[in-house]
Scaffold this motif. Structure first.
Motif, PDB file in Angstrom:
ATOM      1  N   ASP A  60       0.810  -1.222   0.000  1.00  0.00           N
ATOM      2  CA  ASP A  60       0.000   0.000   0.000  1.00  0.00           C
ATOM      3  C   ASP A  60       0.845   1.275   0.000  1.00  0.00           C
ATOM      4  N   ARG A  61       1.841   1.268  -0.804  1.00  0.00           N
ATOM      5  CA  ARG A  61       2.664   2.463  -1.027  1.00  0.00           C
ATOM      6  C   ARG A  61       3.303   2.300  -2.400  1.00  0.00           C
ATOM      7  N   SER A  62       3.773   3.399  -2.951  1.00  0.00           N
ATOM      8  CA  SER A  62       4.301   3.310  -4.316  1.00  0.00           C
ATOM      9  C   SER A  62       5.732   2.770  -4.314  1.00  0.00           C
ATOM     10  N   PRO A  63       6.147   2.151  -5.419  1.00  0.00           N
ATOM     11  CA  PRO A  63       7.550   1.745  -5.540  1.00  0.00           C
ATOM     12  C   PRO A  63       8.490   2.938  -5.360  1.00  0.00           C
ATOM     13  N   GLU A  64       8.039   4.108  -5.823  1.00  0.00           N
ATOM     14  CA  GLU A  64       8.877   5.307  -5.720  1.00  0.00           C
ATOM     15  C   GLU A  64       9.130   5.680  -4.255  1.00  0.00           C
ATOM     16  N   SER A  65       8.119   5.473  -3.407  1.00  0.00           N
ATOM     17  CA  SER A  65       8.332   5.821  -1.995  1.00  0.00           C
ATOM     18  C   SER A  65       9.325   4.855  -1.358  1.00  0.00           C
ATOM     19  N   ALA A  94      12.655  -0.765 -11.247  1.00  0.00           N
ATOM     20  CA  ALA A  94      12.793   0.455 -12.057  1.00  0.00           C
ATOM     21  C   ALA A  94      12.913   1.687 -11.161  1.00  0.00           C
ATOM     22  N   ALA A  95      12.107   1.720 -10.090  1.00  0.00           N
ATOM     23  CA  ALA A  95      12.154   2.874  -9.177  1.00  0.00           C
ATOM     24  C   ALA A  95      13.502   2.945  -8.464  1.00  0.00           C
ATOM     25  N   LEU A  96      14.044   1.793  -8.079  1.00  0.00           N
ATOM     26  CA  LEU A  96      15.362   1.777  -7.433  1.00  0.00           C
ATOM     27  C   LEU A  96      16.431   2.245  -8.410  1.00  0.00           C
ATOM     28  N   LYS A 405      11.739   6.732   7.228  1.00  0.00           N
ATOM     29  CA  LYS A 405      10.978   5.482   7.353  1.00  0.00           C
ATOM     30  C   LYS A 405       9.504   5.788   7.128  1.00  0.00           C
ATOM     31  N   ARG A 406       8.743   4.732   7.039  1.00  0.00           N
ATOM     32  CA  ARG A 406       7.307   4.887   6.817  1.00  0.00           C
ATOM     33  C   ARG A 406       6.671   5.547   8.045  1.00  0.00           C
ATOM     34  N   VAL A 407       5.735   6.459   7.802  1.00  0.00           N
ATOM     35  CA  VAL A 407       5.101   7.161   8.924  1.00  0.00           C
ATOM     36  C   VAL A 407       3.600   6.877   8.953  1.00  0.00           C
ATOM     37  N   ASP A 408       3.045   7.020  10.142  1.00  0.00           N
ATOM     38  CA  ASP A 408       1.639   6.704  10.377  1.00  0.00           C
ATOM     39  C   ASP A 408       0.745   7.789   9.760  1.00  0.00           C
ATOM     40  N   ILE A 429      -0.337  11.191   1.899  1.00  0.00           N
ATOM     41  CA  ILE A 429       0.788  10.369   2.333  1.00  0.00           C
ATOM     42  C   ILE A 429       1.004   9.182   1.409  1.00  0.00           C
ATOM     43  N   ASP A 430       2.272   8.896   1.180  1.00  0.00           N
ATOM     44  CA  ASP A 430       2.658   7.728   0.383  1.00  0.00           C
ATOM     45  C   ASP A 430       3.855   7.080   1.088  1.00  0.00           C
ATOM     46  N   GLY A 431       3.582   6.170   2.001  1.00  0.00           N
ATOM     47  CA  GLY A 431       4.664   5.483   2.712  1.00  0.00           C
ATOM     48  C   GLY A 431       5.466   6.417   3.592  1.00  0.00           C
ATOM     49  N   ASN A 432       6.666   6.761   3.146  1.00  0.00           N
ATOM     50  CA  ASN A 432       7.544   7.646   3.901  1.00  0.00           C
ATOM     51  C   ASN A 432       7.493   9.083   3.403  1.00  0.00           C
TER      52      ASN A 432
END
Ligand code: ZN
Length: 483
Positions: A60-65, A94-96, A405-408, A429-432
């Protein structure tokens, strides 16, 4: 990896050994082909982290995040632990790459956790273990497949080459190709005694018709009564591991031939303490120096074994105690790049902090080991520490705040963010990554302050941990801060 998750495989033998000793009383996708890549496009050597994207931290977050998080933690290299080749997300690779991070495809040499990628009939490739003969079969979630089984070898080569052709990884890393298992022949998972091994053993030692008998100490084939046979067996196990890896890498249809642009890393287990080299040779069939000399990988990984990493009091300086392995490899391959892998959170006892990991990395560098990694990023102690903003960048009225890091999401609404000029009117919000929208005045803001932003323990291996909260941090917009 314990039974719930794959954190982690080489913890299990401890429990199995205890059970054996106590109960037996024995003396014994739709993705189009990637563009051709040049060989050294992305770095594969240096400080790095292992990631296992099957875990909730990456959902539930993007590869980019995900890629941005690894970048702001200053990783240029990532080891992607793959337990199901059918579930690899090419968009993450690809994002990495977009973040200029090199990616290893990590695959297990001696079996599989997830049977989805295996073909029908794979059960025939299973190792025959001590427990199968002693009435204590091992069911621990890991399917051990025999290194000497010709069909398994053939399939494993195909799996590696097809994955590297389909997904734009920069190299393959074959880990855990050891025979089970430390602490040795009294362990229920000790093996292998299958038909393929019997054929291979006889081919190596035509005079020997039978395996050693590790269950009946009175047997004429027991290690005690037939030490000559036992020594041959130990030699056979070492030759099998090195031969297996050599075949996968350099043999017919091996990765060097099928995907020559891919780098290759192979790993061997280590141990601290007296007779460590001998123990790894005898218990796991792994001689790191012989593997280096036989296989010629681009990187040789030395993996910390469970008796070491599971110790709560293990100091990051323990890397020094692995010098016998480093020296042995260097004696046969003086310029081969080396890596040491730590474990930093497979159990509650070994949750290692960011400062522990930094000290470990420094220690490895001190002893001349150029690459480090740890299992695994999302399970490490650093995840349980409060988030920090690593950078904030602006595009018009939008400010992107990137955390380490990922935040709430519950702590990321507009009231948690203030500007030195103007106001935050909305957040997403998207992950971090927290994306702030500002009013017109906010376009002129020079800094952003975050207050009371929490990490997400519920996505971690030990979700009962209380949330760790960033009380307050101010960062200049368009500036980057240390992770
Ligand atoms: Zn076998």
């Amino acid at each position: 990896m314990c039974n719930t998750y794959r954190y982690r495989i080489n913890l299990r033998p401890a429990a199995i050994a205890l059970i054996a000793a106590a109960s037996l009383g024995l003396s014994a996708t739709g993705w189009s082909a990637p563009k051709p890549k040049t060989k050294d496009q992305f770095p594969l050597i240096g400080r790095s982290a292992q990631i296992d994207t099957a875990f909730p931290y990456y959902k539930d977050r993007s590869p980019e995040s995900i890629a941005s998080e690894l970048r702001v933690n200053r990783y240029r290299v990532v080891h992607d632990v793959v337990t199901n080749e059918n579930a690899i997300d090419p968009a993450l690779i690809a994002a990495l790459h977009h973040e200029k991070i090199g990616v290893w495809y990590v695959t297990f040499g001696n079996g599989a956790y997830n049977t989805d990628p295996l073909p029908p009939g794979w059960e025939k490739w299973s190792m025959a273990l001590r427990g199968d003969f002693a009435g204590t079969p091992v069911h621990d979630g890991f399917n051990r497949l025999c290194l000497n089984n010709p069909e398994y070898r053939k399939w494993k080569k195909k799996q590696i080459s097809e994955t590297l052709r389909r997904i734009p990884f920069d190299g393959v890393e074959i880990v855990e190709s050891h025979w089970p298992e430390y602490p040795g022949r009294f362990t229920a998972s000790y093996g292998c005694f299958c038909e393929s091994c019997h054929t291979a053993f006889q081919a190596m030692y035509p005079d020997e018709t039978r395996f050693p008998d590790i269950i009946h100490s009175a047997s004429a084939q027991s290690p005690e009564r037939n030490p000559v046979l036992w020594r041959k067996w130990l030699k056979f196990r070492e030759a099998s591991v090195a031969g297996y890896l050599n075949d996968l890498v350099n043999g017919p249809d091996g990765v060097r031939k099928t995907v020559p642009s891919a780098k290759v890393s192979v790993w061997a287990l280590t141990l601290t303490g007296p007779d460590a080299l001998k123990r790894m040779r005898e218990d796991c069939g792994e001689d790191a120096a012989d593997i280096a000399k036989t296989v010629h990988p681009d990187l040789l990984g030395l993996q910390t074994n469970w008796p070491d990493w599971s110790r709560a009091e293990l100091k990051p300086s323990y890397a020094d105690q692995l010098m016998p392995f480093v020296s042995a490899v260097r004696s046969v391959a003086p310029t081969m790049p080396l890596l040491i892998q730590a474990d930093t959170g497979s159990t509650r006892a070994n949750l290692r902090s960011r400062s522990w990991i930094k000290a470990f990395e420094k220690e490895c560098s001190k002893i001349g080991v150029g690459s480090t990694t740890y299992y695994s990023y999302e399970a490490s102690g650093l995840m349980y520490e409060a988030p920090r903003i690593a950078e904030a960048t602006r595009t018009g009225r939008n400010i992107e705040v990137v955390f380490n890091k990922r935040v709430d999401p519950a702590t990321s609404d507009p009231k948690h963010y203030t500007l030195d000029r103007g106001k935050v009117t909305a957040t997403a919000i998207d992950g971090n990554i927290v994306k702030l929208t500002t009013d017109a005045e906010g376009e002129k803001a020079a800094s952003v302050t975050a207050r009371s932003v929490a990490n997400m323990p519920k996505l971690l291996l030990f979700p009962e941990h209380p949330a760790a909260i960033l009380n307050r941090q101010t960062i200049h917009i368009d500036r980057q801060a240390a992770p």
